[in-house]
Enzyme design. Structure first.
Site, PDB file in Angstrom:
ATOM      1  N   HIS A 182       0.983  -1.076  -0.050  1.00  0.00           N
ATOM      2  CA  HIS A 182       0.043   0.176  -0.147  1.00  0.00           C
ATOM      3  C   HIS A 182       0.716   1.318  -0.121  1.00  0.00           C
ATOM      4  CE1 HIS A 182      -3.525  -2.571   1.963  1.00  0.00           C
ATOM      5  NE2 HIS A 182      -3.540  -2.554   0.688  1.00  0.00           N
ATOM      6  N   GLU A 185       1.750   3.197   3.082  1.00  0.00           N
ATOM      7  CA  GLU A 185       2.218   2.355   4.223  1.00  0.00           C
ATOM      8  C   GLU A 185       3.816   2.278   3.922  1.00  0.00           C
ATOM      9  OE1 GLU A 185      -0.034  -1.030   4.631  1.00  0.00           O
ATOM     10  OE2 GLU A 185      -1.798  -0.112   5.046  1.00  0.00           O
ATOM     11  N   HIS A 333       2.649  -4.190   6.647  1.00  0.00           N
ATOM     12  CA  HIS A 333       1.625  -3.194   6.538  1.00  0.00           C
ATOM     13  C   HIS A 333       1.745  -2.388   7.696  1.00  0.00           C
ATOM     14  CE1 HIS A 333      -0.567  -4.946   3.082  1.00  0.00           C
ATOM     15  NE2 HIS A 333       0.235  -6.029   3.364  1.00  0.00           N
ATOM     16  N   GLU A 394       1.390  -5.554  11.234  1.00  0.00           N
ATOM     17  CA  GLU A 394       0.671  -4.326  11.093  1.00  0.00           C
ATOM     18  C   GLU A 394       1.691  -3.281  12.096  1.00  0.00           C
ATOM     19  OE1 GLU A 394      -1.578  -2.982   9.125  1.00  0.00           O
ATOM     20  OE2 GLU A 394      -2.705  -4.731   8.236  1.00  0.00           O
TER      21      GLU A 394
END
Length: 426
Positions: A182, A185, A333, A394
């Site tokens: 992404h 990110e 991420h 994450e």
């Protein structure tokens, strides 16, 4: 690299300011603004090197500053040169020079030999926004300073940018880490690259990484590291792609999603497809969910595309994975300080136990993937395809893009996980 006029604001100016600082000049804050402090530092840098130029920051300036961006110089051995004498001259160490020049005998340098001399700072910057241009300089520097890092190409992005993979290690256990599916990110890219740089240094020095001896890791495993799956999306999200037809198309796509900030909310690739909703693991279900949420067209995030693997970036990573026998994957991420470890009822042997170890090392919570977001991701497909452990990590807290003042804590949280991931068995 682009030219910039005084007063310009751009993420690549961050990197130029860092280069001036590394070279011993004082541009002021690394803030991406070509202000008076940066201009004065540039003028002094030019004077010291006999370079003429006008008020603009030009391609010639980027070239002149190049060694302080890639982190090394090339030196032709002269009479009387020794590694012990060269090291302080270039503010580096004998060990760093030796690591960059395998096969050369330090005590018997030959006149005319060409040496790579690493400069006395890490190649990977952790206080600038990462763009595709910054990545290119870093990849050049890493592979020159650490020749055991092998660079390959997965393919190209929508805009024709290289999708690079870095390999390090000689062991039979194949491991894959990736970052920046992404665009916003992008902070995950320097996390993986800093780990690789510190790992390579620890290997050369017979040291440790993440509390583990580097040489046994190198001998046991081969790491395949994809630092930026989505370079086009990163450039959109950081503001690096702020001119031209490509940028205009991205701004056009955002018109259908006015609640998403532009460019900082951009997650997708250059065609407005979310790359982590592209893999053939419940893609049709992901489409139903996202369409039900109102995301039916290309845009900054959450559009699944016209079919699985319709985008060159997701296809490239998919094909590369099929070509290798990865025992474990980690996809980086942001944000949430969470480790997602499963896909539906697929439970590869040892995957929960490994996840618990990763959680203990990082302090991140180990959680099952929420059903509404648990389809068509790379981790989902890898678990389904290989029946082996795959994890989505994450990092950080807040809203992406995360501020760089979180980087040091993120790295401390993750270095142990990244090291043990190379060898852990469930």
């Amino acid at each position: 690299m682009r030219n910039f006029q005084p007063g310009a604001k751009h993420p690549d100016i961050d990197f130029f300011q860092l280069g001036l600082t590394r070279a011993g000049y004082e541009p002021g804050a690394v803030d991406g603004i070509f202000g008076s402090g940066t201009g004065a530092a540039l003028e002094q840098f030019r004077r010291d090197r006999g370079i003429t130029g006008g008020p603009d920051l030009t391609e010639a300036d980027w070239r002149a500053l190049g060694p302080f961006l890639v982190g090394y110089v090339r030196h032709t051995v002269q009479a009387g040169d020794t590694m012990a004498e060269l090291a302080p001259r270039f503010r580096t160490t004998v060990e760093a020079i030796a690591a960059a020049n395998p096969g050369i005998r330090p005590e018997h340098l030959q006149i005319g030999q060409r040496l790579v001399i690493p400069l006395g700072f890490p190649v990977v910057p952790t206080n600038v926004r990462f763009t595709s241009n910054v990545l290119r300089y870093v990849l050049q520097g890493l592979t020159a300073r650490h020749p055991l890092i092998r660079r390959e190409s997965l393919g190209q992005s929508v805009w024709g940018q290289e999708l690079a993979v870095l390999r390090f290690g000689e062991g039979p256990r194949q491991i894959s880490y990736n970052a920046a599916h992404h665009g916003n990110e992008w902070i995950t890219t320097p996390v993986l690259l800093k780990f690789l740089e510190e790992y390579a240094i620890a290997y050369a020095d017979s040291g440790t990484i993440g509390g583990m001896a580097a040489r046994p890791l190198f001998d046991a495993s081969t790491l395949h590291l994809v630092p930026m799956v989505n370079p086009d999306g990163v450039d959109i999200a950081t503001g690096a792609a702020d001119v031209g037809a490509n940028y205009e198309y991205a701004t056009y796509l955002t018109e259908s999603y006015p609640s998403i900030p532009f460019p900082t909310g951009w997650k997708a690739n250059a065609r407005g497809v979310d790359l982590n909703l592209q893999y053939p693991a419940g893609w049709e279900r992901a489409k139903e969910i996202k369409f039900g949420q109102g995301v039916r067209f290309p845009g900054p995030r959450d559009y699944v595309g016209t079919a699985p693997l319709s985008e060159p970036e997701s296809r490239a990573l998919y094909d590369y994975t099929l070509a290798h026998d990865f025992r474990l994957t980690m996809s980086y991420h942001s944000q949430g300080q969470i480790i997602y470890w499963q896909y539906l009822d697929y439970l590869p042997e040892g995957s929960r136990e490994i996840g618990e170890t990763l959680s203990a090392l990082s302090g991140y919570a180990l959680e099952e993937t929420p059903y509404e977001s648990g389809h068509a991701g790379y981790k989902d497909w890898f678990i389904q395809h290989a029946n082996r452990p795959g994890y989505t990590i994450e990092v950080g807290l807040g809203e992406s893009p995360l501020p760089l003042n979180q980087f040091d804590q993120i790295y401390r949280d993750n270095v142990g996980m990244l090291a043990v991931g190379l060898v852990i068995e469930g």
